[in-house]
Motif scaffolding. Sequence first.
Motif, mmCIF file in Angstrom:
data_model
loop_
_atom_site.group_PDB
_atom_site.id
_atom_site.type_symbol
_atom_site.label_atom_id
_atom_site.label_comp_id
_atom_site.label_asym_id
_atom_site.label_seq_id
_atom_site.Cartn_x
_atom_site.Cartn_y
_atom_site.Cartn_z
ATOM 1 N N UNK A 67 -4.293 -46.914 128.961
ATOM 2 C CA UNK A 67 -2.856 -47.030 128.756
ATOM 3 C C UNK A 67 -2.569 -47.643 127.384
ATOM 4 N N UNK A 68 -1.642 -47.053 126.647
ATOM 5 C CA UNK A 68 -1.261 -47.569 125.334
ATOM 6 C C UNK A 68 -0.210 -48.660 125.476
ATOM 7 N N UNK A 69 -0.135 -49.530 124.490
ATOM 8 C CA UNK A 69 0.973 -50.471 124.453
ATOM 9 C C UNK A 69 2.270 -49.699 124.245
ATOM 10 N N UNK A 70 3.352 -50.204 124.805
ATOM 11 C CA UNK A 70 4.623 -49.532 124.631
ATOM 12 C C UNK A 70 5.744 -50.546 124.485
ATOM 13 N N UNK A 71 6.900 -50.033 124.039
ATOM 14 C CA UNK A 71 8.035 -50.887 123.695
ATOM 15 C C UNK A 71 9.261 -50.419 124.476
ATOM 16 N N UNK A 72 10.020 -51.393 124.998
ATOM 17 C CA UNK A 72 11.175 -51.091 125.825
ATOM 18 C C UNK A 72 12.365 -51.943 125.389
ATOM 19 N N UNK A 73 13.531 -51.333 125.252
ATOM 20 C CA UNK A 73 14.752 -52.117 125.100
ATOM 21 C C UNK A 73 15.184 -52.587 126.480
ATOM 22 N N UNK A 74 15.900 -53.710 126.532
ATOM 23 C CA UNK A 74 16.292 -54.306 127.805
ATOM 24 C C UNK A 74 17.806 -54.467 127.848
ATOM 25 N N UNK A 75 18.414 -53.955 128.910
ATOM 26 C CA UNK A 75 19.833 -54.181 129.190
ATOM 27 C C UNK A 75 19.929 -55.051 130.432
ATOM 28 N N UNK A 76 20.680 -56.156 130.333
ATOM 29 C CA UNK A 76 20.841 -57.086 131.449
ATOM 30 C C UNK A 76 22.161 -56.803 132.159
ATOM 31 N N UNK A 77 22.125 -56.766 133.485
ATOM 32 C CA UNK A 77 23.327 -56.542 134.281
ATOM 33 C C UNK A 77 23.224 -57.385 135.549
ATOM 34 N N UNK A 78 23.751 -58.606 135.481
ATOM 35 C CA UNK A 78 23.642 -59.567 136.589
ATOM 36 C C UNK A 78 22.181 -59.747 136.975
ATOM 37 N N UNK A 79 21.807 -59.364 138.202
ATOM 38 C CA UNK A 79 20.428 -59.523 138.668
ATOM 39 C C UNK A 79 19.622 -58.243 138.527
ATOM 40 N N UNK A 80 20.045 -57.373 137.617
ATOM 41 C CA UNK A 80 19.306 -56.142 137.335
ATOM 42 C C UNK A 80 18.961 -56.070 135.853
ATOM 43 N N UNK A 81 17.856 -55.372 135.567
ATOM 44 C CA UNK A 81 17.510 -55.046 134.187
ATOM 45 C C UNK A 81 17.218 -53.547 134.114
ATOM 46 N N UNK A 82 17.577 -52.947 132.990
ATOM 47 C CA UNK A 82 17.280 -51.541 132.734
ATOM 48 C C UNK A 82 16.400 -51.482 131.500
#
Length: 229
Positions: free
Chosen positions: A193-208
């Motif tokens: 598995x390669x390293x990867x990068x993710x943007x994070x959106x916070x929505x109360x007790x959820x993350x996308x």
Amino acid sequence: MVLLFLLALWLSGCDQKPVMEGLWLVKKVTVGNEDVTPNARWTRFNADHTYESGNGWFQHTLGTWQLDNEENELTMLNTNGIKDDQEPFTISISDSEMYWSRQEEGLKVEVTLLRSNELPQTYGDQLLGLWQLKKVKGGGPYFNSDSIQESDYLFLRWDKRFVIRANNRRVNGVYNVHGHKAELELIPYNNELDRDFWSVDFDDDEIILTRLNSDSLITRTFSRIDAFP
């Protein structure tokens, strides 16, 4: 007599200047025309002229400070890191806000700070903990869109290690969170598995999480939980 006492008390209060001591959060930092504000940076000035500084819940700097009241200049000596060879900051201070400025390599540096009673949270602090997979969009590593299971989770530990349970297997590795942006880097121990990068959106007790190193849209939605599924 009472009126004279109250008047004297009011006049003495007018002579008091705002104090440095206390916790201050960095609201904005500019270098020239560029905004370089760090995420959740803070400094605590103590009455014994020591200070601590950090980002979020992590303290990484300590030292001593000295304020020249006549020149309104602040000098800070970092005793556990890199020496600051720049000129002192010129400051102005009120009860709730402080402003620093100086020249660095020909550019004007401006810092605005706000007084606070509690430490802020970085994006990394907000991500700490256990997250259960709820939605998957697009292909990619770790989670399949056609086989979401209740046992699928992402665990981001305080020691910068992560655990992923997905597709009836376990993936371990280390992670980093960007110092200025809500971005998560996952570095698996598994060589497949390669390293990867993710943007994070916070929505109360959820993350996308949205994968950045991809030509197609890949998202993973999680809800915070307090027990392993």
